[in-house]
Write an enzyme that holds these catalytic residues in place. Structure first.
Site, mmCIF file in Angstrom:
data_model
loop_
_atom_site.group_PDB
_atom_site.id
_atom_site.type_symbol
_atom_site.label_atom_id
_atom_site.label_comp_id
_atom_site.label_asym_id
_atom_site.label_seq_id
_atom_site.Cartn_x
_atom_site.Cartn_y
_atom_site.Cartn_z
ATOM 1 N N LYS A 12 0.879 -1.173 0.000
ATOM 2 C CA LYS A 12 0.000 0.000 0.000
ATOM 3 C C LYS A 12 0.914 1.219 0.000
ATOM 4 O O LYS A 12 1.289 1.744 1.043
ATOM 5 C CB LYS A 12 -0.897 -0.031 1.239
ATOM 6 N N GLU B 22 9.324 1.966 10.950
ATOM 7 C CA GLU B 22 10.386 2.942 10.668
ATOM 8 C C GLU B 22 9.713 4.298 10.625
ATOM 9 O O GLU B 22 8.975 4.616 9.689
ATOM 10 C CB GLU B 22 11.071 2.596 9.345
ATOM 11 N N CYS C 119 13.930 11.163 6.176
ATOM 12 C CA CYS C 119 13.814 10.962 7.628
ATOM 13 C C CYS C 119 15.170 11.118 8.307
ATOM 14 O O CYS C 119 15.239 11.379 9.495
ATOM 15 C CB CYS C 119 13.229 9.585 7.910
ATOM 16 N N GLU D 150 9.099 16.881 14.650
ATOM 17 C CA GLU D 150 9.591 16.689 13.284
ATOM 18 C C GLU D 150 8.887 17.677 12.338
ATOM 19 O O GLU D 150 7.661 17.799 12.359
ATOM 20 C CB GLU D 150 9.302 15.258 12.830
HETATM 21 P P1 NAD Z 1 2.145 8.780 7.037
HETATM 22 O O1 NAD Z 1 2.305 8.095 8.341
HETATM 23 O O2 NAD Z 1 1.110 9.828 6.918
HETATM 24 O O3 NAD Z 1 1.827 7.730 5.878
HETATM 25 C C1 NAD Z 1 2.674 6.635 5.603
HETATM 26 C C2 NAD Z 1 1.868 5.544 4.945
HETATM 27 O O4 NAD Z 1 0.924 5.052 5.889
HETATM 28 C C3 NAD Z 1 1.048 6.013 3.742
HETATM 29 O O5 NAD Z 1 1.027 5.003 2.771
HETATM 30 C C4 NAD Z 1 -0.339 6.199 4.346
HETATM 31 O O6 NAD Z 1 -1.378 6.087 3.409
HETATM 32 C C5 NAD Z 1 -0.376 5.057 5.341
HETATM 33 N N1 NAD Z 1 -1.339 5.208 6.435
HETATM 34 C C6 NAD Z 1 -1.860 6.335 6.972
HETATM 35 N N2 NAD Z 1 -2.755 6.035 7.939
HETATM 36 C C7 NAD Z 1 -2.788 4.683 8.035
HETATM 37 C C8 NAD Z 1 -3.501 3.769 8.845
HETATM 38 N N3 NAD Z 1 -4.407 4.165 9.749
HETATM 39 N N4 NAD Z 1 -3.278 2.451 8.677
HETATM 40 C C9 NAD Z 1 -2.380 2.009 7.775
HETATM 41 N N5 NAD Z 1 -1.683 2.829 6.947
HETATM 42 C C10 NAD Z 1 -1.876 4.157 7.088
HETATM 43 O O7 NAD Z 1 3.583 9.323 6.671
HETATM 44 P P2 NAD Z 1 3.967 10.212 5.408
HETATM 45 O O8 NAD Z 1 3.499 11.599 5.646
HETATM 46 O O9 NAD Z 1 3.582 9.504 4.161
HETATM 47 O O10 NAD Z 1 5.570 10.148 5.475
HETATM 48 C C11 NAD Z 1 6.339 11.021 6.224
HETATM 49 C C12 NAD Z 1 6.814 10.363 7.498
HETATM 50 O O11 NAD Z 1 7.538 9.173 7.194
HETATM 51 C C13 NAD Z 1 7.775 11.235 8.249
HETATM 52 O O12 NAD Z 1 7.432 11.204 9.617
HETATM 53 C C14 NAD Z 1 9.129 10.579 8.037
HETATM 54 O O13 NAD Z 1 10.075 10.802 9.040
HETATM 55 C C15 NAD Z 1 8.723 9.147 7.977
HETATM 56 N N6 NAD Z 1 9.763 8.352 7.319
HETATM 57 C C16 NAD Z 1 10.506 7.508 8.089
HETATM 58 C C17 NAD Z 1 11.533 6.768 7.504
HETATM 59 C C18 NAD Z 1 12.357 5.813 8.308
HETATM 60 O O14 NAD Z 1 13.032 4.991 7.696
HETATM 61 N N7 NAD Z 1 12.360 5.877 9.629
HETATM 62 C C19 NAD Z 1 11.776 6.892 6.142
HETATM 63 C C20 NAD Z 1 10.992 7.772 5.400
HETATM 64 C C21 NAD Z 1 9.983 8.493 5.988
#
Ligand code: NAD
Length: 485
Positions: free
Chosen positions: A173, A248, A282, A384
């Site tokens: 997804k 992550e 990130c 963040e």
């Molecule tokens: P997000 O949490 O909004 O979304 C991430 C994914 O989760 C998307 O595909 C989204 O559709 C899905 N999602 C949202 N709600 C959900 C739910 N209730 N159940 C299941 N899936 C759900 O994050 P984002 O805005 O897409 O990405 C940015 C974040 O990702 C930042 O906080 C960044 O630090 C983090 N990030 C972390 C790493 C790492 O390796 N630690 C790497 C890249 C990004």
């Protein structure tokens, strides 16, 4: 207008929901197409497809799976230009970065885990004269992979490659904001001969499609990369279902520059660690701590080099920063800058939208932003931002900077700049982070553990850690007979 489709059982199909989401090019602010707004029924179809494909895929054996993954890598590599252009237009990042980082690393993800399959070894233990154990590792089964928008293909393949290499089948997804390269990858998987149902791609929103994937009883493990809040919610859903979960999550990474640092190297790298990919990595170092004695010199160089980190048309070779992923994200980034200023901070550079000529005048461009004098308890320092915004804070002593570095709830990554090896070890040990770079940044190796401490995540992936996550260990104990007296 392009209409993307789900990929289930090796076939492209419209969502059962018959609903669609608009997707835009963040550099122009114009919609380029639509992707499925899938729901629980689409997820269920994909999970069933993954279940049906599992026995064959698992029984294929490591050598054959490895050869297929190699083919995926080769085809993807040949199509680098096409994928880089798509990633750049979907995400907003500079084309040259998409090419050199995102697509190159996606190729490497497949190659690395394909070759890893040739080097797996298991332990056996002799625990008595006639009793021994051997450890067998089996794939978990159907795994759910949920990924964010900042490094769309790179992070998706970082999960798909190990999951399928070790014999699992998957339902992915990807982020609804950046679905394009995930959709294109399905064609590559098909061309490479990955059997239908091994990788299923379902597009849609988190609270609907993502949530349904986490809740699905036949999905045995979830690997998630995304925000900390989403990760916490996901963990609550998955815990009573006893799924394996790898999280992550977000970061607020300290970048510590000691007085004895190689300053020109530290400054040049800090510009990249602050603003590469518009600060939407990130691992970006968003909190810069500089020893008081070199603050002025550091700022002179840092500000001068930030001026050269040009914001512009993502396809132009001179552009170092492109557009932020969405208007909503730009608003969020800007609100943190305003908050920092309201809390007493001062803008040394940037601090506002970047105005570009047509066709980019409706794009989501933001200037690389440097803030100073932000109080340490400000939300701009503790939370963040995930954009091109950094704070600079002066420090006096090693103890003080370690305390400041560890204050926020996050613990993903850190950089330390010093020529003193003992200090480097001391501080690296004391800083709460899953990865610490000494005199560098973003140096990655797929063999080492990757993941965060505290609110930055749970578990590690990479090399043996991915093998551990995507398989279940079983102890088989054999007592030999015929030795009785
Ligand atoms: P997000 O949490 O909004 O979304 C991430 C994914 O989760 C998307 O595909 C989204 O559709 C899905 N999602 C949202 N709600 C959900 C739910 N209730 N159940 C299941 N899936 C759900 O994050 P984002 O805005 O897409 O990405 C940015 C974040 O990702 C930042 O906080 C960044 O630090 C983090 N990030 C972390 C790493 C790492 O390796 N630690 C790497 C890249 C990004």
């Amino acid at each position: 207008m392009q209409r993307l489709q789900n990929y289930i059982s090796g076939q492209f199909s419209d969502p059962l929901s018959k609903s669609w989401l608009d997707v835009e090019n963040p550099a122009t602010g114009q919609n380029y197409g639509q992707c499925p707004d899938s729901d629980a029924a689409d997820i269920d179809t994909a999970v069933r497809a993954a279940q049906s494909a599992f026995p064959l895929w698992n029984s294929l054996g490591a050598q054959k799976r490895s050869a297929l993954l190699m083919k995926v890598a080769d085809i993807l590599e040949k199509r680098t230009d096409e994928f880089a252009a798509a990633e750049s237009s979907d995400q907003g990042k500079p084309l040259r970065l998409a090419k050199s980082m995102d697509i190159a690393r996606a190729v490497e993800n497949f190659r690395f885990f394909a070759t890893r399959l040739h080097h797996l070894e298991e332990k056996s233990v002799k625990s008595g004269e006639h009793v021994f154990h051997y450890i067998e590792r089996n794939p978990v089964g159907v795994v759910g992979l949920i990924t964010p928008w900042n490094l769309p293909l790179y992070l998706l393949t970082w999960k798909i490659a190990p999951a399928i290499a070790f014999g699992n089948t998957v339902v992915c997804k990807p982020s609804e904001l950046t679905p394009l390269t995930a959709f294109m990858l399905c064609d590559v998987l098909h061309q490479a001969g990955i059997p239908g149902g091994v990788v299923n791609m379902v597009f849609g929103r988190g609270p609907t499609a993502g949530q349904a994937l986490v809740e699905h009883k036949k999905v045995k493990a979830i690997s998630f990369t995304g925000g900390t809040e989403t990760g916490a919610h996901l963990a609550t859903t998955a815990a009573p279902l006893f799924k394996k979960v790898s999280l992550e999550l977000g970061g607020k990474n300290p970048n510590i520059v000691f007085a004895d640092a190689d300053l020109s190297k530290a400054i040049a790298t800090t510009v990249r660690s602050s603003f590469l990919n518009q600060g939407e990595i990130c691992l970006c170092g968003s909190r810069i701590y500089v020893h008081n004695s070199i603050l002025e010199e550091f700022l002179d160089g840092f500000i001068a080099q930030t001026r050269n980190f040009k914001v512009g048309d993502p396809t132009h070779p001179d552009s170092r920063m492109g557009a932020l992923v969405s208007a909503a994200h730009l608003e969020k980034v800007d609100s943190y800058v305003k908050l920092a200023v309201a809390d007493g901070g001062r803008v040394l550079h940037g601090g506002k939208r970047a105005q570009l000529p047509a066709p980019f005048n409706s794009g989501h461009f933001y200037e690389p932003t440097i803030l100073i004098h932000v109080p340490h308890d400000s939300r701009a320092i503790q939370e963040e931002i995930f954009g091109p915004v950094v704070t600079v804070t002066a420090f006096e002593s090693e103890d003080e900077v370690v305390r400041l570095a560890n204050e926020p709830e996050y613990g993903l990554a850190a950089s330390i700049w010093t020529e003193n090896i003992s200090r480097a070890h001391r501080v690296a040990r004391a800083v709460e982070a899953g990865v610490v770079w000494v005199n560098g940044w973003l140096l990655r190796d797929l063999r080492v553990p990757f993941g965060g401490m505290k609110s930055s995540g749970l578990g590690r992936e990479g090399g043996d850690w991915s093998y551990d996550f995507y398989t279940e260990a079983k102890d088989i104990c054999i007592q030999l007979s015929g030795f009785e007296k």
